[in-house]
Design a protein around this motif. Structure first.
Motif, PDB file in Angstrom:
ATOM      1  N   VAL A 188       0.833  -1.205   0.000  1.00 51.76           N
ATOM      2  CA  VAL A 188       0.000   0.000   0.000  1.00 51.76           C
ATOM      3  C   VAL A 188       0.867   1.255   0.000  1.00 51.76           C
ATOM      4  CG1 VAL A 188      -1.647   1.347   1.362  1.00 51.76           C
ATOM      5  CG2 VAL A 188      -1.977  -1.117   1.095  1.00 51.76           C
ATOM      6  N   GLU A 189       1.897   1.277   0.842  1.00 50.67           N
ATOM      7  CA  GLU A 189       2.755   2.463   0.907  1.00 50.67           C
ATOM      8  C   GLU A 189       3.543   2.643  -0.389  1.00 50.67           C
ATOM      9  OE1 GLU A 189       3.485   3.174   5.628  1.00 50.67           O
ATOM     10  OE2 GLU A 189       4.962   1.929   4.584  1.00 50.67           O
ATOM     11  N   CYS A 190       3.921   1.543  -1.011  1.00 54.94           N
ATOM     12  CA  CYS A 190       4.612   1.637  -2.303  1.00 54.94           C
ATOM     13  C   CYS A 190       3.664   2.175  -3.374  1.00 54.94           C
ATOM     14  CB  CYS A 190       5.148   0.262  -2.698  1.00 54.94           C
ATOM     15  SG  CYS A 190       6.025   0.232  -4.274  1.00 54.94           S
ATOM     16  N   GLY A 193       3.082   5.829  -2.630  1.00 55.35           N
ATOM     17  CA  GLY A 193       4.324   6.587  -2.540  1.00 55.35           C
ATOM     18  C   GLY A 193       4.431   7.425  -1.284  1.00 55.35           C
ATOM     19  N   CYS A 194       3.937   6.901  -0.160  1.00 54.54           N
ATOM     20  CA  CYS A 194       3.990   7.652   1.090  1.00 54.54           C
ATOM     21  C   CYS A 194       4.063   6.695   2.272  1.00 54.54           C
ATOM     22  CB  CYS A 194       2.779   8.577   1.222  1.00 54.54           C
ATOM     23  SG  CYS A 194       1.221   7.683   1.384  1.00 54.54           S
ATOM     24  N   HIS A 195       4.359   7.259   3.434  1.00 51.09           N
ATOM     25  CA  HIS A 195       4.443   6.481   4.671  1.00 51.09           C
ATOM     26  C   HIS A 195       3.299   6.928   5.570  1.00 51.09           C
ATOM     27  CE1 HIS A 195       6.502   4.019   7.681  1.00 51.09           C
ATOM     28  NE2 HIS A 195       6.219   4.964   8.553  1.00 51.09           N
ATOM     29  N   CYS A 247      -5.348  -0.123  -5.992  1.00 54.84           N
ATOM     30  CA  CYS A 247      -4.446  -0.512  -4.907  1.00 54.84           C
ATOM     31  C   CYS A 247      -4.901  -1.835  -4.289  1.00 54.84           C
ATOM     32  CB  CYS A 247      -4.402   0.578  -3.842  1.00 54.84           C
ATOM     33  SG  CYS A 247      -3.225   0.235  -2.504  1.00 54.84           S
ATOM     34  N   ALA A 248      -6.211  -1.999  -4.107  1.00 62.01           N
ATOM     35  CA  ALA A 248      -6.757  -3.248  -3.572  1.00 62.01           C
ATOM     36  C   ALA A 248      -6.415  -4.417  -4.497  1.00 62.01           C
ATOM     37  CB  ALA A 248      -8.263  -3.136  -3.381  1.00 62.01           C
TER      38      ALA A 248
END
Length: 282
Positions: A188-190, A193-195, A247-248
């Motif tokens: 998901v973070e990839c 593109g965020c944390h 994303c899912a």
């Protein structure tokens, strides 16, 4: 009331039978000294008693008590009581056994200068925050009582034992669930593109959903096939939340390629909704 001794385990622990014919394990300092099968024991001399609902679990407890120091049992019993008082969900009765076994072995290892690292420490801290705090509190008590040089990693192992008792499954499944959730979060973070903020409520909801979904997957309890109405709803979600649905689908690919498991359309919908929440709350 009197118990009838069935078998002494050691000087402090006995297998006994109560007046109704039920077997249990009783403990007390010097309780088993000189005791023999058939001996009558006054219940007032018993400090603690254990009666497991499962005969198999009861037998495991007997076998463990023949191998670990009495002090380790008493300490673990106290820790389990503390854990139960601080959680609002039922815990499998075998927690006393698995935790006592782990704690006793960890103390013995520390005396020999042997340490085990816990590669799941970060996921445990993030995905099981309550169990992690309990594990660290238990570790602090063990260090103080036993003067054992135990690393923080042991607190993570204790947390996994608590999760195991919560999910009522095996440690192998708990480890797989933890790696499963950690892998999903990385996907998901990839993708975005965020944390994400690990302390955010929506992120917590998302990881809890992943935990219980993973448990269903590894225990073979997937949801049944969807009907036509569910398919229409999935199509609607896919259209209106296209980015999060993609994303899912990436998560579905990860689960299929890494774990050889399939996500149902219903699961894709739930994941999409959770992903939308955590993006909105970012």
């Amino acid at each position: 009331m009197q118990y009838t001794v069935k078998k002494p385990i050691n000087n402090n622990i006995l297998r006994v039978v109560d007046p109704t014919g039920c077997e249990l394990i009783v403990t007390g300092r010097g309780l088993g000294f000189g005791a023999k099968p058939g001996y009558k024991l006054d219940a007032g001399k018993v400090e603690r008693s254990y009666r497991m609902t499962s005969p198999a679990v009861q037998q495991k407890l007997v076998e463990l008590l023949e191998q670990i120091p009495y002090e380790h049992l008493l300490l673990t019993d106290e820790l389990v009581a503390m854990i139960r008082s601080r959680v609002n969900y039922p815990l499998n009765e075998s927690l006393l056994i698995t935790l006592a076994d782990h704690i006793s072995f960890a103390i013995q290892r520390s005396e020999q200068g042997i340490r085990f690292s816990n590669p799941l420490m970060a996921p445990i801290r993030e995905f099981y925050p309550q169990e992690y705090r309990l594990g660290m509190d238990c570790l602090a008590i063990i260090r103080q009582r036993c003067k054992a040089d135990l690393s923080d990693d042991e607190g993570g192992f204790i947390a996994l034992h608590i999760v195991n008792a919560e999910l009522n499954t095996t440690m192998s499944v708990v480890n797989d669930v933890t790696r499963f959730v950690d892998g999903c979060v990385q996907v998901v973070e990839c993708f975005y593109g965020c944390h994400f903020d690990r302390d955010a409520l929506d992120f917590s909801r998302f990881t809890v959903h992943l935990r219980f979904f993973a448990q269903r997957v590894f225990q073979g309890k997937q949801e049944s096939e969807n009907d036509a109405h569910d398919e229409m709803f999935r199509a609607l979600i896919a259209r209106n939340c296209s980015e999060h649905y993609k994303c899912a689908c990436c998560l579905a690919d990860y689960v299929r390629n890494t774990w050889n498991k399939e996500l149902s359309d219903e699961e894709l919908v739930f994941l999409t909704i959770h992903l939308k929440r955590i993006r909105m709350g970012k």
